[in-house]
Design an enzyme around this catalytic site. Structure first.
Site, PDB file in Angstrom:
ATOM      1  N   MET A 175      62.603  52.767 158.491  1.00  0.00           N
ATOM      2  CA  MET A 175      61.843  51.689 159.135  1.00  0.00           C
ATOM      3  C   MET A 175      60.964  50.956 158.128  1.00  0.00           C
ATOM      4  O   MET A 175      60.853  49.724 158.156  1.00  0.00           O
ATOM      5  CB  MET A 175      60.996  52.253 160.269  1.00  0.00           C
ATOM      6  CG  MET A 175      61.788  52.719 161.470  1.00  0.00           C
ATOM      7  SD  MET A 175      62.485  51.352 162.416  1.00  0.00           S
ATOM      8  CE  MET A 175      61.020  50.746 163.251  1.00  0.00           C
ATOM      9  N   GLY A 176      60.308  51.710 157.241  1.00  0.00           N
ATOM     10  CA  GLY A 176      59.444  51.096 156.246  1.00  0.00           C
ATOM     11  C   GLY A 176      60.195  50.130 155.346  1.00  0.00           C
ATOM     12  O   GLY A 176      59.716  49.024 155.054  1.00  0.00           O
ATOM     13  N   ALA A 243      54.454  60.770 162.217  1.00  0.00           N
ATOM     14  CA  ALA A 243      53.269  60.944 163.059  1.00  0.00           C
ATOM     15  C   ALA A 243      52.728  62.361 162.919  1.00  0.00           C
ATOM     16  O   ALA A 243      53.393  63.258 162.404  1.00  0.00           O
ATOM     17  CB  ALA A 243      53.624  60.649 164.513  1.00  0.00           C
ATOM     18  N   SER A 295      59.200  48.891 167.983  1.00  0.00           N
ATOM     19  CA  SER A 295      60.479  49.296 168.577  1.00  0.00           C
ATOM     20  C   SER A 295      61.597  48.376 168.114  1.00  0.00           C
ATOM     21  O   SER A 295      61.408  47.175 167.957  1.00  0.00           O
ATOM     22  CB  SER A 295      60.398  49.257 170.106  1.00  0.00           C
ATOM     23  OG  SER A 295      61.669  49.544 170.670  1.00  0.00           O
ATOM     24  N   GLY A 297      64.369  50.043 166.101  1.00  0.00           N
ATOM     25  CA  GLY A 297      65.187  50.781 165.153  1.00  0.00           C
ATOM     26  C   GLY A 297      65.305  50.065 163.818  1.00  0.00           C
ATOM     27  O   GLY A 297      64.585  49.106 163.534  1.00  0.00           O
ATOM     28  N   LYS A 350      53.692  52.011 173.524  1.00  0.00           N
ATOM     29  CA  LYS A 350      54.934  52.427 172.853  1.00  0.00           C
ATOM     30  C   LYS A 350      55.426  53.759 173.426  1.00  0.00           C
ATOM     31  O   LYS A 350      56.634  53.977 173.569  1.00  0.00           O
ATOM     32  CB  LYS A 350      54.692  52.547 171.348  1.00  0.00           C
ATOM     33  CG  LYS A 350      55.922  53.023 170.548  1.00  0.00           C
ATOM     34  CD  LYS A 350      57.153  52.150 170.809  1.00  0.00           C
ATOM     35  CE  LYS A 350      58.261  52.324 169.793  1.00  0.00           C
ATOM     36  NZ  LYS A 350      58.719  53.668 169.569  1.00  0.00           N
ATOM     37  N   HIS A 353      57.036  52.975 176.657  1.00  0.00           N
ATOM     38  CA  HIS A 353      58.314  52.331 176.303  1.00  0.00           C
ATOM     39  C   HIS A 353      59.367  53.397 176.041  1.00  0.00           C
ATOM     40  O   HIS A 353      60.492  53.330 176.559  1.00  0.00           O
ATOM     41  CB  HIS A 353      58.108  51.463 175.059  1.00  0.00           C
ATOM     42  CG  HIS A 353      59.368  50.993 174.387  1.00  0.00           C
ATOM     43  ND1 HIS A 353      60.177  51.837 173.651  1.00  0.00           N
ATOM     44  CD2 HIS A 353      59.958  49.769 174.328  1.00  0.00           C
ATOM     45  CE1 HIS A 353      61.207  51.165 173.189  1.00  0.00           C
ATOM     46  NE2 HIS A 353      61.096  49.901 173.570  1.00  0.00           N
ATOM     47  N   ASN A 354      59.014  54.396 175.240  1.00  0.00           N
ATOM     48  CA  ASN A 354      59.975  55.451 174.909  1.00  0.00           C
ATOM     49  C   ASN A 354      60.308  56.309 176.120  1.00  0.00           C
ATOM     50  O   ASN A 354      61.435  56.798 176.249  1.00  0.00           O
ATOM     51  CB  ASN A 354      59.430  56.321 173.779  1.00  0.00           C
ATOM     52  CG  ASN A 354      59.496  55.621 172.438  1.00  0.00           C
ATOM     53  OD1 ASN A 354      59.608  54.404 172.369  1.00  0.00           O
ATOM     54  ND2 ASN A 354      59.397  56.376 171.364  1.00  0.00           N
ATOM     55  N   GLU A 357      62.729  54.467 178.050  1.00  0.00           N
ATOM     56  CA  GLU A 357      63.968  54.560 177.258  1.00  0.00           C
ATOM     57  C   GLU A 357      64.690  55.881 177.535  1.00  0.00           C
ATOM     58  O   GLU A 357      65.925  55.903 177.687  1.00  0.00           O
ATOM     59  CB  GLU A 357      63.599  54.450 175.784  1.00  0.00           C
ATOM     60  CG  GLU A 357      64.719  54.605 174.790  1.00  0.00           C
ATOM     61  CD  GLU A 357      64.181  54.627 173.362  1.00  0.00           C
ATOM     62  OE1 GLU A 357      64.530  55.575 172.611  1.00  0.00           O
ATOM     63  OE2 GLU A 357      63.418  53.715 172.995  1.00  0.00           O
ATOM     64  N   TYR A 358      63.950  56.986 177.604  1.00  0.00           N
ATOM     65  CA  TYR A 358      64.559  58.289 177.899  1.00  0.00           C
ATOM     66  C   TYR A 358      65.357  58.212 179.199  1.00  0.00           C
ATOM     67  O   TYR A 358      66.506  58.672 179.279  1.00  0.00           O
ATOM     68  CB  TYR A 358      63.467  59.355 178.051  1.00  0.00           C
ATOM     69  CG  TYR A 358      63.068  60.091 176.803  1.00  0.00           C
ATOM     70  CD1 TYR A 358      62.723  59.408 175.640  1.00  0.00           C
ATOM     71  CD2 TYR A 358      62.991  61.480 176.791  1.00  0.00           C
ATOM     72  CE1 TYR A 358      62.332  60.093 174.496  1.00  0.00           C
ATOM     73  CE2 TYR A 358      62.602  62.171 175.651  1.00  0.00           C
ATOM     74  CZ  TYR A 358      62.262  61.474 174.508  1.00  0.00           C
ATOM     75  OH  TYR A 358      61.871  62.154 173.387  1.00  0.00           O
ATOM     76  N   LYS A 424      61.841  63.545 169.936  1.00  0.00           N
ATOM     77  CA  LYS A 424      60.778  63.552 168.922  1.00  0.00           C
ATOM     78  C   LYS A 424      59.381  63.614 169.519  1.00  0.00           C
ATOM     79  O   LYS A 424      58.406  63.365 168.818  1.00  0.00           O
ATOM     80  CB  LYS A 424      60.916  62.335 168.011  1.00  0.00           C
ATOM     81  CG  LYS A 424      62.125  62.413 167.087  1.00  0.00           C
ATOM     82  CD  LYS A 424      62.107  61.312 166.052  1.00  0.00           C
ATOM     83  CE  LYS A 424      63.243  61.475 165.054  1.00  0.00           C
ATOM     84  NZ  LYS A 424      63.233  60.419 164.009  1.00  0.00           N
TER      85      LYS A 424
END
Length: 627
Positions: A175-176, A243, A295, A297, A350, A353-354, A357-358, A424
């Protein structure tokens, strides 16, 4: 990145001379602020009267408008006294990230001597003292001694302007790296840092810079001190590291090198509770902290993610240009990035959001299971899902179609993947937050526990041997019924997700805008969908999407299908936890008189917890001796 460079200081310090030379050197326009004073201001100063703040306000706003118009085309240099901080705030209004300050400083005696030797300036030297009296030296400016020659001054200014970066990114994982390329592609000069670990991580930043042409102007570091020093102040550093405790270790490593008002952005999936703690801790150090959900990816980070920043609003404005520029754009070409709210609200959003998403992923997995039980192969299932794009499209639907069609040799790759779903932590955090806030986010919890169940592969195999049913499933379900059941469950999932956000907003006094949150989730993120686009307008009128007439009509239309689909799955031993939970929750949330009266009676029986009565208008507590 285009910039407006303000050359500031008291009268007679050489602003115009330095400004003109710098503009010539950089091949950009120069403007002398004195040329934009009103007639009244000029008359007042020529008469020996100092301007007051009211006199200056219109002048400062005129220069701000000038800067905005110039920045559309190019960078520019503007000479202006800008003696007070509030003047500088007006000058840079909405341009904070495109403004650089150069302060020409000198002693009163030195400047006075210059003033007395000039015959072409409208301001008499008697007013010089009034300027020194109100001067508030800027902390975030390139400081130039007026006694230096113009040539030397220009060399120093150019070096400072050219050698510092606009933005720093700490941590070059997948991501970075994508975010670095995104920033560079959008014209920002960036500094990149990755740790140096002998024999494990060596020259990561340098090698990454060499790999991509767009990073040719980026600065690469594996030394923290050099990395921090390379950034313009106040520094803007985005952390893209794991994290948890890693964030705390990184912050402690950075702190000795930071200055007051620097800004740290945590772009990882941090727990919002920890973000609140870090926000408060860094505030005591004079450092701003912005917890930011990202978000999309790897591809989203490169081409435009959905970005959810939370923290101090003033600090957000300092990084707004960077985040909004690299964010995805919605259907109206607005950035899918907005200031969410204070403290840890960005990471909370976020997290939810996840969680959504699940459940969305689990629902699609259940749909595939049902369609597979009707003797459809992955290609045929993909073709069915393709037809759903017209009225149930989403990013997750699209990638599921691609997954189903991918082959390895003569067989489908998906059939070779071990059926153990990992996680995660964000689904776990969402479920915990729901319980703590008393919000029944049951689909998210069901999706989470379905992953936990899948992970017990050995136990599942052993139990299958014991309880194995050799009867082949004969599911009597039409394709349209499966689609309608899926759409029903998705509405319930989104209801629960936004309900959780709403209750958290009330509990923590965050004042979150549900419609705006839905808007930034319409592009760039994993849960973008046609339903999410509909929710943008729906949430402008209601906090409860189940009250919306359009969704009420859909729910009533889809309900028979979800009842039939779930029933058929139960009768045929097919596991569909989220589809099942959607109708169970809906039945519960629409039941006028529930079985909770029995629970309250039981609690009062064994624990004297009391209960309330339907026939008691005073709503007092009652207790009964039940024997």
């Amino acid at each position: 990145m285009k910039k407006v460079i303000f050359i500031i200081g008291v009268a007679g310090c050489g602003k115009s001379t330095i400004g003109k030379l710098l503009a010539e050197e950089l091949h950009i326009p120069f403007f002398d602020g004195d040329d934009f004073h009103s007639e009244n201001n000029l008359k007042k100063m020529s008469g020996g009267q100092a301007l007051n703040d009211e006199d200056r306000q219109g002048w400062l706003e005129t220069l701000n408008d000038l800067a905005k118009k110039q920045l559309i085309k190019n960078s520019c240099v503007i000479a202006c006294s800008a003696l007070k901080q509030k003047y500088r705030i007006t000058l840079s209004d909405t341009l904070e990230n495109q403004t650089k300050w150069v302060h020409l400083s000198g002693s009163f005696e030195q400047i006075l001597e210059r003033m007395n030797s000039r015959t072409d300036h409208f301001m008499p030297s008697e007013l010089l003292k009034s300027q020194f009296d109100i001067l508030e030296k800027p902390r975030e400016a390139i400081q130039i001694d007026s006694s230096l020659s113009p040539e030397n001054s220009i060399k120093i200014i150019k070096k400072e302007l050219m050698n510092t970066s606009d933005f720093g990114l700490f941590g070059l994982g997948v991501m970075g790296k994508s975010l670095c390329r995104n920033l560079a592609n959008n014209g920002f000069k960036i500094s990149m840092y990755n740790r140096h670990v002998e024999g494990v991580e060596e020259n990561v930043a340098k090698n990454f810079k060499d790999e991509y042409p767009e990073l040719s102007n980026a600065a690469a570091f594996d030394d923290i001190s050099a990395f921090v020093k390379s950034l313009q102040q106040p520094r803007k550093i985005m952390l893209m590291v794991n994290a948890g405790k890693t964030i705390d270790f990184v912050l402690e490593d950075l702190l000795p090198h930071l200055s007051k008002n620097d800004i740290i952005i945590d772009g990882g999936n941090s727990n919002y509770v920890n973000t609140k703690e870090r926000f408060d801790y860094l505030k005591t150090k004079g450092i701003h902290f912005i917890g930011t959900g990202v978000s999309g990816g790897e591809e989203g980070a490169l081409r435009g993610p959905s970005i959810m920043p939370g923290g101090d609003l003033a600090a957000y404005k300092s990084v707004q240009l960077f985040l909004e520029t690299i964010a995805a754009k919605d259907q109206n070409n607005l950035p899918c990035c907005t200031y969410v709210g204070p403290e840890g609200s960005g990471h909370f959003i976020k997290m939810v959001h996840n969680g959504i998403e699940y459940a969305e992923m689990q629902l699609l997995a259940e749909v595939c299971t049902i369609l597979e039980s009707t003797a459809k192969n992955p290609d045929e299932i993909a073709n069915i899902l393709e037809t759903w794009k017209d009225n149930a499209n989403s990013y997750l639907l699209e990638i599921t179609i691609d997954i189903l069609r991918k082959k390895e040799g003569d067989d489908w790759l998906v059939k070779k993947i071990l059926d153990k779903a990992a996680n995660k932590g964000t689904g776990n955090w969402t479920t915990i937050a729901s319980a703590e806030l008393g919000v029944p986010s049951t689909l998210i919890a069901s999706a989470l526990f379905a992953r936990y169940t899948s992970f017990n592969k050995g136990e599942r195999l052993a139990n299958n041997e014991i309880y194995r049913n050799t009867k082949k499933a004969k599911v009597d379900i039409a394709i349209d019924e499966v689609r309608e059941a899926y759409q029903f469950a998705r509405i319930i999932n989104h209801y629960q997700g936004f309900k959780l956000i709403y209750e958290a907003s009330n509990a923590y006094s965050w004042n979150l805008n549900l419609s705006e949150i839905a808007r930034i989730w319409t592009s760039g993120c994993i849960i973008k969908s046609s339903l999410m686009k509909d929710l943008v307008d729906i949430l402008k009128d209601t906090k409860n999407i189940l009250n919306n007439p359009r969704l009420v009509e859909s729910i009533n239309q889809y309900k028979p299908s979800v009842k039939k689909v779930v029933s058929q799955c139960v009768l045929n031993d097919l596991t569909v936890p989220c589809l099942s939970e959607s109708i169970q929750f809906f039945n519960g949330i629409t039941t006028a008189y529930s079985s909770a009266n029995i629970i309250q009676a039981q609690r009062d029986y064994f624990g004297a917890h009391t209960y309330q009565r339907l026939d008691d208008v005073k709503v007092k507590s009652h207790h009964t001796n039940w024997k």
